[in-house]
Design a protein around this motif. Structure first.
Motif, PDB file in Angstrom:
ATOM      1  N   SER A 130       8.097 -53.301 -12.705  1.00  0.00           N
ATOM      2  CA  SER A 130       8.168 -52.660 -11.384  1.00  0.00           C
ATOM      3  C   SER A 130       8.916 -53.527 -10.392  1.00  0.00           C
ATOM      4  N   ALA A 131       8.696 -54.843 -10.488  1.00  0.00           N
ATOM      5  CA  ALA A 131       9.305 -55.767  -9.543  1.00  0.00           C
ATOM      6  C   ALA A 131      10.764 -56.069  -9.861  1.00  0.00           C
ATOM      7  N   ARG A 132      11.139 -55.960 -11.160  1.00  0.00           N
ATOM      8  CA  ARG A 132      12.439 -56.508 -11.544  1.00  0.00           C
ATOM      9  C   ARG A 132      13.385 -55.540 -12.254  1.00  0.00           C
ATOM     10  N   LEU A 133      12.899 -54.397 -12.713  1.00  0.00           N
ATOM     11  CA  LEU A 133      13.771 -53.462 -13.432  1.00  0.00           C
ATOM     12  C   LEU A 133      14.052 -52.237 -12.561  1.00  0.00           C
ATOM     13  N   PRO A 134      15.281 -52.014 -12.152  1.00  0.00           N
ATOM     14  CA  PRO A 134      15.599 -50.866 -11.294  1.00  0.00           C
ATOM     15  C   PRO A 134      15.168 -49.536 -11.930  1.00  0.00           C
ATOM     16  N   GLY A 135      14.501 -48.718 -11.126  1.00  0.00           N
ATOM     17  CA  GLY A 135      14.087 -47.394 -11.566  1.00  0.00           C
ATOM     18  C   GLY A 135      12.706 -47.341 -12.181  1.00  0.00           C
ATOM     19  N   TYR A 136      12.077 -48.494 -12.460  1.00  0.00           N
ATOM     20  CA  TYR A 136      10.794 -48.460 -13.162  1.00  0.00           C
ATOM     21  C   TYR A 136       9.678 -47.911 -12.268  1.00  0.00           C
TER      22      TYR A 136
END
Length: 226
Positions: free
Chosen positions: A204-210
């Motif tokens: 959630s913090a680091r992967l775009p779109g998660y």
């Protein structure tokens, strides 16, 4: 790939040693069925999964989450060698002391267990075939152009690899005829629940779109369950 092949063979031998070492003998058809099913799925994975992913899983990149690696190791030990050793000891050694009176669940339980194991590993295999970022440990693979995967089994649940693997391992006690094997399986499942919660926080913090994926895909492991 030679190194990967050697590691794969060593893993299968380790699990066979845990299983038959716990049993104390090799003459155990249920044990050989389990090892055969596992070896078949490992071989199928080696033949059908992206070679780059296989290398990643054999030797993850440097920026993986170390806390996740510790949890993954604990979960692996509980679900694999410990479960197999306990099942062998309970279903074969202790059952001989009980004169065959303690290990059975119900008629055909071994078939249900074998089916759960096969279906579970098929689901996990499909997750690996769909998601080329299916690393052994949680890491954002910026070196591989990491992007969000939402198709295939990921359209149904957020963590199909974990879901399939846990289904398979809950089938092991039934296949091998061991009540006690459920103890390490349940402990291992608890470890993977913790992994899932931590993994979702990292992604959630680091992967775009998660974050959006979490909102549109409610179920983590099984629809209408969790």
């Amino acid at each position: 790939m030679v190194d990967l092949g050697a590691k794969t063979v060593a893993l299968v031998l380790l699990l066979a040693a845990a299983l038959f070492g716990g049993a104390g003998r090799l003459a155990w058809p249920a044990g050989w069925l389990l090892i055969g099913l596992y070896t078949a799925f490992v071989g199928l994975a080696c033949a059908t999964v992206d070679p780059d992913l296989l290398r990643e899983r054999a030797r993850p990149g440097h920026n993986f989450e170390h806390a996740d690696a510790l949890l993954a190791t604990c979960g692996f030990l509980l679900l694999y060698p410990i479960t197999l050793a306990v099942a062998g000891f309970d279903a074969v050694r202790l059952d001989s002391v009980r004169l065959g009176g303690g290990a059975a669940f119900f008629p055909g339980a071994w078939l249900v267990g074998a089916g759960a194991f096969a279906v579970g590993y098929w689901v996990a295999l499909r997750a690996m075939q769909t998601n080329r970022f299916f690393s052994t440990f949680v890491r954002i693979q910026s070196d591989q152009g990491h992007t969000l995967v939402t198709d295939g089994p990921y359209a149904v649940v957020r963590h199909p690899g974990y879901a399939g693997m846990l289904l398979a391992h809950f089938g092991i006690p039934l296949l091998l005829g061991s009540w006690w094997a459920f103890v390490p399986v349940l402990a291992g499942a608890a470890v993977f629940v913790v992994r899932i919660m931590r993994e979702e926080a990292v992604l959630s913090a680091r992967l775009p779109g998660y974050d959006r994926y979490l909102q549109t895909h409610k179920w983590r492991l099984a629809p209408w369950v969790w």
